[in-house]
Design an enzyme around this catalytic site. Sequence first.
Site, PDB file in Angstrom:
ATOM      1  N   ASP A  37      76.106  94.027  87.573  1.00  0.00           N
ATOM      2  CA  ASP A  37      76.256  94.117  86.123  1.00  0.00           C
ATOM      3  C   ASP A  37      75.508  92.965  85.450  1.00  0.00           C
ATOM      4  OD1 ASP A  37      77.718  93.387  83.486  1.00  0.00           O
ATOM      5  OD2 ASP A  37      78.484  95.390  83.931  1.00  0.00           O
ATOM      6  N   ARG A  40      77.670  90.546  83.134  1.00  0.00           N
ATOM      7  CA  ARG A  40      78.552  89.665  83.905  1.00  0.00           C
ATOM      8  C   ARG A  40      77.756  88.591  84.627  1.00  0.00           C
ATOM      9  NH1 ARG A  40      82.666  94.188  86.560  1.00  0.00           N
ATOM     10  NH2 ARG A  40      83.721  94.746  84.608  1.00  0.00           N
ATOM     11  N   ASN A  88      76.574  87.963 100.560  1.00  0.00           N
ATOM     12  CA  ASN A  88      77.971  87.754 100.184  1.00  0.00           C
ATOM     13  C   ASN A  88      78.619  88.982  99.558  1.00  0.00           C
ATOM     14  OD1 ASN A  88      80.365  86.000  99.165  1.00  0.00           O
ATOM     15  ND2 ASN A  88      79.502  86.874  97.282  1.00  0.00           N
ATOM     16  N   TYR A 193      88.136  97.853 105.438  1.00  0.00           N
ATOM     17  CA  TYR A 193      87.523  96.536 105.276  1.00  0.00           C
ATOM     18  C   TYR A 193      87.331  95.873 106.636  1.00  0.00           C
ATOM     19  CZ  TYR A 193      86.908  91.725 103.599  1.00  0.00           C
ATOM     20  OH  TYR A 193      86.425  90.458 103.355  1.00  0.00           O
ATOM     21  N   LYS A 197      83.661  94.793 108.356  1.00  0.00           N
ATOM     22  CA  LYS A 197      83.354  93.403 108.701  1.00  0.00           C
ATOM     23  C   LYS A 197      83.137  93.214 110.205  1.00  0.00           C
ATOM     24  CE  LYS A 197      83.269  91.599 104.601  1.00  0.00           C
ATOM     25  NZ  LYS A 197      82.002  91.060 104.046  1.00  0.00           N
TER      26      LYS A 197
END
Length: 292
Positions: A37, A40, A88, A193, A197
């Site tokens: 965005d 942001r 990240n 998740y 990972k």
Amino acid sequence: MENKIAIVTGSNKGIGFEIVKELCKRGVGVVYLTARDIQRGQKAVQELNTEGCFPKFHQLEVNNKESMKNFADYLKKNYGGIDILINNAGVINEDFYKTTYEDSKYIIDINYNGILLSEEYIYPIIKDNGRIINISSDCGHISNLRNRYWIERLTKDNLKRDDINDFLNWFLQSVKNNTIDYNDFVEDRILSYRISKIAVCALTRIQQKEIGKNISINSLHPGFIKTNMTKGCGNFTLDEAADTPVYLALDIEQSVKGKYFWFDKTEQDWTDPNLKLYCDFDSIESQLKGTK
């Protein structure tokens, strides 16, 4: 340090924001804060400016091929290449207690496939002796799995990309067909998740073998940080979030490659399922209940 160029994906808030701030404070010449965005992202840069940090901003949607290519082209045109890339950007299950196909597919698309796109477009412009840090989690340690077949296949020395792809497809199909066996995992919460990972950590090992140019690639668990992503739960504040990622980006010996690090900067054996480094959701749950 002032000649280095660093990129941090998904960095308009949370851990990524703190990494950008610390890289600026450490004197890295050009630091790019990126966000999907634009508003942001620009607001985040303005906030850092008030703290005496002056990163640059570029829009980046990590799971969008055109967005990644445009950013890579921009970097190559303006700088010739970069020195540091911190992958990240990431998302977690919207509902910590539910595992749905749509949610799982989206999480894997951002957390894992986003790094694949980064590899395709940004890795080629990383300079000799550059550094790549893949932000993972304690959810990414192999001890999160109990399925012996996948533990052995993902930790073998001659690990291939097909092994990871098959692992992800196995998981997604079992979710889609409602045939998932929760005994295959140490816990059933934030499961998508965890899977994403684990895949990131496995991919890190493969990427290091392939990359060349004396580039180092490492993954890490930055700690259980209080962020919006963790719904305000955590054992560490955002001020502490950047310590280990920046250590890997700037301070550790270049010879350290393809490893998995803990939040205290110690190297951990990612391939050992007996280490019990998995994410214990009970600690999260107790904090979640405390916030209600």
